[in-house]
Design a protein around this motif. Structure first.
Motif, PDB file in Angstrom:
ATOM      1  N   ARG A 183       0.843  -1.202   0.000  1.00 47.62           N
ATOM      2  CA  ARG A 183       0.000   0.000   0.000  1.00 47.62           C
ATOM      3  C   ARG A 183       0.872   1.242   0.000  1.00 47.62           C
ATOM      4  NH1 ARG A 183      -5.542   0.182   3.139  1.00 47.62           N
ATOM      5  NH2 ARG A 183      -5.939  -1.033   1.245  1.00 47.62           N
ATOM      6  N   LEU A 184       0.662   2.098  -1.006  1.00 52.57           N
ATOM      7  CA  LEU A 184       1.395   3.349  -1.125  1.00 52.57           C
ATOM      8  C   LEU A 184       0.483   4.513  -0.772  1.00 52.57           C
ATOM      9  CD1 LEU A 184       2.906   1.378  -3.162  1.00 52.57           C
ATOM     10  CD2 LEU A 184       3.576   3.467  -4.374  1.00 52.57           C
ATOM     11  N   PRO A 223       6.385  20.423   6.559  1.00 53.03           N
ATOM     12  CA  PRO A 223       6.722  19.227   7.342  1.00 53.03           C
ATOM     13  C   PRO A 223       6.140  18.002   6.653  1.00 53.03           C
ATOM     14  CG  PRO A 223       5.889  20.959   8.757  1.00 53.03           C
ATOM     15  CD  PRO A 223       5.645  21.417   7.350  1.00 53.03           C
ATOM     16  N   GLU A 224       6.926  16.941   6.569  1.00 57.82           N
ATOM     17  CA  GLU A 224       6.507  15.760   5.814  1.00 57.82           C
ATOM     18  C   GLU A 224       6.011  14.666   6.750  1.00 57.82           C
ATOM     19  OE1 GLU A 224       8.242  12.548   2.535  1.00 57.82           O
ATOM     20  OE2 GLU A 224       9.433  14.290   3.125  1.00 57.82           O
ATOM     21  N   PRO A 225       4.708  14.350   6.690  1.00 58.41           N
ATOM     22  CA  PRO A 225       4.244  13.179   7.439  1.00 58.41           C
ATOM     23  C   PRO A 225       4.951  11.943   6.907  1.00 58.41           C
ATOM     24  CG  PRO A 225       2.413  14.329   6.351  1.00 58.41           C
ATOM     25  CD  PRO A 225       3.686  14.924   5.846  1.00 58.41           C
ATOM     26  N   THR A 226       5.360  11.048   7.774  1.00 57.46           N
ATOM     27  CA  THR A 226       6.211   9.945   7.327  1.00 57.46           C
ATOM     28  C   THR A 226       5.657   8.557   7.666  1.00 57.46           C
ATOM     29  OG1 THR A 226       7.475  10.119   9.370  1.00 57.46           O
ATOM     30  CG2 THR A 226       8.304  11.331   7.461  1.00 57.46           C
ATOM     31  N   PRO A 227       4.368   8.294   7.482  1.00 55.56           N
ATOM     32  CA  PRO A 227       3.910   6.930   7.760  1.00 55.56           C
ATOM     33  C   PRO A 227       4.589   5.898   6.874  1.00 55.56           C
ATOM     34  CG  PRO A 227       2.222   8.176   6.579  1.00 55.56           C
ATOM     35  CD  PRO A 227       3.277   9.151   6.994  1.00 55.56           C
ATOM     36  N   LEU A 228       4.930   6.303   5.638  1.00 55.29           N
ATOM     37  CA  LEU A 228       5.577   5.368   4.718  1.00 55.29           C
ATOM     38  C   LEU A 228       6.955   4.974   5.215  1.00 55.29           C
ATOM     39  CD1 LEU A 228       5.216   3.943   1.973  1.00 55.29           C
ATOM     40  CD2 LEU A 228       6.316   5.923   0.911  1.00 55.29           C
ATOM     41  N   TRP A 229       7.644   5.887   5.916  1.00 58.05           N
ATOM     42  CA  TRP A 229       9.015   5.656   6.340  1.00 58.05           C
ATOM     43  C   TRP A 229       9.125   5.372   7.832  1.00 58.05           C
ATOM     44  CZ3 TRP A 229      12.552   5.111   2.575  1.00 58.05           C
ATOM     45  CH2 TRP A 229      12.231   5.612   1.307  1.00 58.05           C
ATOM     46  N   SER A 230       8.001   5.357   8.530  1.00 57.16           N
ATOM     47  CA  SER A 230       8.046   5.202   9.992  1.00 57.16           C
ATOM     48  C   SER A 230       8.563   3.830  10.419  1.00 57.16           C
ATOM     49  CB  SER A 230       6.657   5.440  10.587  1.00 57.16           C
ATOM     50  OG  SER A 230       5.725   4.508  10.069  1.00 57.16           O
ATOM     51  N   ALA A 231       8.455   2.829   9.546  1.00 55.71           N
ATOM     52  CA  ALA A 231       8.940   1.483   9.871  1.00 55.71           C
ATOM     53  C   ALA A 231      10.373   1.262   9.401  1.00 55.71           C
ATOM     54  CB  ALA A 231       8.015   0.429   9.258  1.00 55.71           C
ATOM     55  N   SER A 279       9.969   2.514  -9.048  1.00 54.25           N
ATOM     56  CA  SER A 279       9.798   3.846  -9.617  1.00 54.25           C
ATOM     57  C   SER A 279       8.770   4.652  -8.840  1.00 54.25           C
ATOM     58  CB  SER A 279       9.379   3.749 -11.084  1.00 54.25           C
ATOM     59  OG  SER A 279       9.649   4.945 -11.783  1.00 54.25           O
ATOM     60  N   ALA A 280       7.812   3.958  -8.233  1.00 59.02           N
ATOM     61  CA  ALA A 280       6.756   4.639  -7.491  1.00 59.02           C
ATOM     62  C   ALA A 280       7.139   4.987  -6.070  1.00 59.02           C
ATOM     63  CB  ALA A 280       5.492   3.770  -7.478  1.00 59.02           C
ATOM     64  N   CYS A 281       8.138   4.278  -5.474  1.00 58.23           N
ATOM     65  CA  CYS A 281       8.359   4.520  -4.045  1.00 58.23           C
ATOM     66  C   CYS A 281       9.790   4.394  -3.549  1.00 58.23           C
ATOM     67  CB  CYS A 281       7.466   3.599  -3.224  1.00 58.23           C
ATOM     68  SG  CYS A 281       7.914   1.857  -3.343  1.00 58.23           S
ATOM     69  N   VAL A 282      10.711   3.844  -4.318  1.00 56.15           N
ATOM     70  CA  VAL A 282      12.091   3.703  -3.841  1.00 56.15           C
ATOM     71  C   VAL A 282      12.844   5.014  -4.058  1.00 56.15           C
ATOM     72  CG1 VAL A 282      14.314   2.603  -4.336  1.00 56.15           C
ATOM     73  CG2 VAL A 282      12.250   1.208  -4.085  1.00 56.15           C
ATOM     74  N   ASP A 283      13.538   5.476  -3.031  1.00 49.73           N
ATOM     75  CA  ASP A 283      14.326   6.705  -3.124  1.00 49.73           C
ATOM     76  C   ASP A 283      15.787   6.387  -3.424  1.00 49.73           C
ATOM     77  OD1 ASP A 283      12.196   8.333  -2.608  1.00 49.73           O
ATOM     78  OD2 ASP A 283      12.834   8.941  -0.596  1.00 49.73           O
ATOM     79  N   LEU A 284      16.331   7.024  -4.447  1.00 46.95           N
ATOM     80  CA  LEU A 284      17.765   6.991  -4.705  1.00 46.95           C
ATOM     81  C   LEU A 284      18.403   8.209  -4.045  1.00 46.95           C
ATOM     82  CD1 LEU A 284      18.157   5.979  -8.458  1.00 46.95           C
ATOM     83  CD2 LEU A 284      18.211   4.515  -6.427  1.00 46.95           C
ATOM     84  N   ARG A 285      19.498   7.989  -3.331  1.00 44.57           N
ATOM     85  CA  ARG A 285      20.185   9.089  -2.661  1.00 44.57           C
ATOM     86  C   ARG A 285      21.684   9.000  -2.930  1.00 44.57           C
ATOM     87  NH1 ARG A 285      17.130   9.136   3.273  1.00 44.57           N
ATOM     88  NH2 ARG A 285      14.994   9.231   2.422  1.00 44.57           N
ATOM     89  N   VAL A 286      22.284  10.151  -3.151  1.00 44.44           N
ATOM     90  CA  VAL A 286      23.742  10.219  -3.283  1.00 44.44           C
ATOM     91  C   VAL A 286      24.313  10.213  -1.871  1.00 44.44           C
ATOM     92  CG1 VAL A 286      25.698  11.545  -4.125  1.00 44.44           C
ATOM     93  CG2 VAL A 286      23.577  11.485  -5.452  1.00 44.44           C
ATOM     94  N   PRO A 317      10.917   1.861   1.478  1.00 45.94           N
ATOM     95  CA  PRO A 317      10.213   2.104   2.749  1.00 45.94           C
ATOM     96  C   PRO A 317       9.475   0.872   3.227  1.00 45.94           C
ATOM     97  CG  PRO A 317       9.029   3.120   0.923  1.00 45.94           C
ATOM     98  CD  PRO A 317      10.312   2.590   0.355  1.00 45.94           C
ATOM     99  N   GLN A 318       9.745   0.450   4.448  1.00 45.54           N
ATOM    100  CA  GLN A 318       9.099  -0.738   4.986  1.00 45.54           C
ATOM    101  C   GLN A 318       7.660  -0.481   5.376  1.00 45.54           C
ATOM    102  OE1 GLN A 318      11.017  -4.017   5.149  1.00 45.54           O
ATOM    103  NE2 GLN A 318      11.577  -2.554   3.554  1.00 45.54           N
ATOM    104  N   GLY A 319       7.274   0.799   5.447  1.00 45.49           N
ATOM    105  CA  GLY A 319       5.876   1.121   5.703  1.00 45.49           C
ATOM    106  C   GLY A 319       4.926   0.635   4.632  1.00 45.49           C
ATOM    107  N   LEU A 320       5.467   0.263   3.459  1.00 49.02           N
ATOM    108  CA  LEU A 320       4.630  -0.317   2.394  1.00 49.02           C
ATOM    109  C   LEU A 320       3.891  -1.557   2.868  1.00 49.02           C
ATOM    110  CD1 LEU A 320       7.073  -0.335  -0.653  1.00 49.02           C
ATOM    111  CD2 LEU A 320       4.978   0.999  -0.478  1.00 49.02           C
ATOM    112  N   PHE A 321       4.503  -2.271   3.784  1.00 57.23           N
ATOM    113  CA  PHE A 321       4.000  -3.601   4.157  1.00 57.23           C
ATOM    114  C   PHE A 321       3.250  -3.575   5.484  1.00 57.23           C
ATOM    115  CE2 PHE A 321       8.235  -3.807   2.132  1.00 57.23           C
ATOM    116  CZ  PHE A 321       7.800  -4.133   0.849  1.00 57.23           C
ATOM    117  N   ALA A 322       3.141  -2.389   6.110  1.00 58.86           N
ATOM    118  CA  ALA A 322       2.422  -2.267   7.379  1.00 58.86           C
ATOM    119  C   ALA A 322       0.928  -2.280   7.131  1.00 58.86           C
ATOM    120  CB  ALA A 322       2.845  -0.993   8.098  1.00 58.86           C
ATOM    121  N   ARG A 323       0.214  -2.868   8.037  1.00 58.78           N
ATOM    122  CA  ARG A 323      -1.251  -2.891   7.944  1.00 58.78           C
ATOM    123  C   ARG A 323      -1.846  -2.390   9.243  1.00 58.78           C
ATOM    124  NH1 ARG A 323      -0.553  -2.825   3.505  1.00 58.78           N
ATOM    125  NH2 ARG A 323      -1.166  -4.214   1.827  1.00 58.78           N
TER     126      ARG A 323
END
Length: 301
Positions: free
Chosen positions: A121-122, A221-229, A272-279, A295-301
């Motif tokens: 879930r994105l 400010p960025e809500p981060t439920p996607l990255w909270s896990a 392409s929809a959710c993985v972040d590339l960082r230098v 982001p492991q929040g993809l798999f949280a329910r």
């Protein structure tokens, strides 16, 4: 001011879905995967994004800064992400065939990725992939490359609540907006985010006496439920930045296959929809380091 925008298929995806669901003809699927699924204006010999504008901003002069406050960004009901051999994505030379994934955006807050028994879930974080003003240099100008006046920057942080600052090079600025993405990872690695029709509501202002050389922005400010896990991270190291990015992405696609059973193409689309590339570093010669974050929040329910 509100901009109604078409997706990169010039609205054909939404019309086809409304007319007959997701059973699209093969030629349309192939064209969508190529990023230009309907006839549209050609600029500089390249397919152009469908943009809304240009809007003349009263009083804007060269040397000013156009202040664009993004008040609201809304998506259409449907979106798509595509890839194809020979395309513009980071690993398109490894894609076995043209593929388009369709996303149901009607919930308004999230969309589910369903493939081969896998589900994630994105949360939606819509933003305009293209937003910019006219360059002073004579045209025509292809819409694909971003410039010092903005354009196809694909900065996913340009969500509602952010403010964009653009250097004005021509009288009236001539602001155009389009290419809304419902969500995207930093890098847009397959060449497309979640492409969708949209509505972008902005408030415009001007700053005198501060001439920018490149766009700048302020984010909310960025809500981060996607990255909270947390995140699963793969890395790439190479003398060239793009090659380091490819190594990191290949590692992530392999992880998605081994851990979740996704095939290469489905993993590529999801990334392409959710993985972040960082230098991660550019100082440790002779190698650059790029990290890919899932982001492991993809798999949280």
């Amino acid at each position: 001011m509100r901009f109604g925008t078409l997706d990169a298929s010039y609205g054909r995806v939404a019309r086809q879905v409304a007319a007959g669901g997701l059973d699209l003809p093969d030629d349309l699927r192939a064209l969508i995967a190529a990023g230009a699924s309907a006839p549209g204006p050609l600029t500089g010999g390249q397919p152009g994004h469908p943009l809304t504008g240009p809007v003349y901003v009263e009083g804007a002069r060269p040397g000013d800064t156009l202040v664009v406050e993004l008040l609201e960004v809304r998506t259409g009901d449907w979106g798509w992400t595509g890839c194809r051999p020979g395309g513009i994505g980071l690993l398109d030379d490894e894609v076995p065939g043209a593929h388009t994934h369709f996303w149901d955006l009607r919930a308004g807050t999230h969309t589910d990725f369903l493939a081969s028994g896998f589900r994630a879930r994105l949360p939606l974080a819509p933003f305009p992939g293209v937003i910019g003003v006219a360059p002073a240099a004579p045209g025509p100008h292809p819409t694909a490359p971003p410039r010092q006046v903005g354009g196809n920057m694909d900065v996913r942080q340009l969500v509602a609540g952010s403010t964009l600052y653009l250097p004005v090079e021509v009288p009236g600025a001539l602001l155009s907006v389009g290419d809304v993405h419902a969500a995207q990872g930093d890098g847009e690695v397959s060449g497309t985010g979640i492409e969708t029709d949209g509505e972008v509501t902005v408030r415009l202002g001007l700053r005198r006496g501060r001439a920018l050389t490149m766009p700048e922005l302020r984010t909310p400010p960025e809500p981060t439920p996607l990255w909270s896990a947390g995140a699963y991270v793969t890395t790439g190291h190479a003398p060239e930045l793009l090659e380091a990015a490819r190594h990191a992405l290949r590692g992530m696609l392999a992880h998605l296959g081994e851990e979740y059973g996704l095939g290469f193409t489905d993993a590529y689309i999801l990334a392409s929809a959710c993985v972040d590339l960082r230098v991660s570093q550019i100082v440790d010669a002779p190698h650059y380091t790029v990290s890919a974050l899932l982001p492991q929040g993809l798999f949280a329910r």
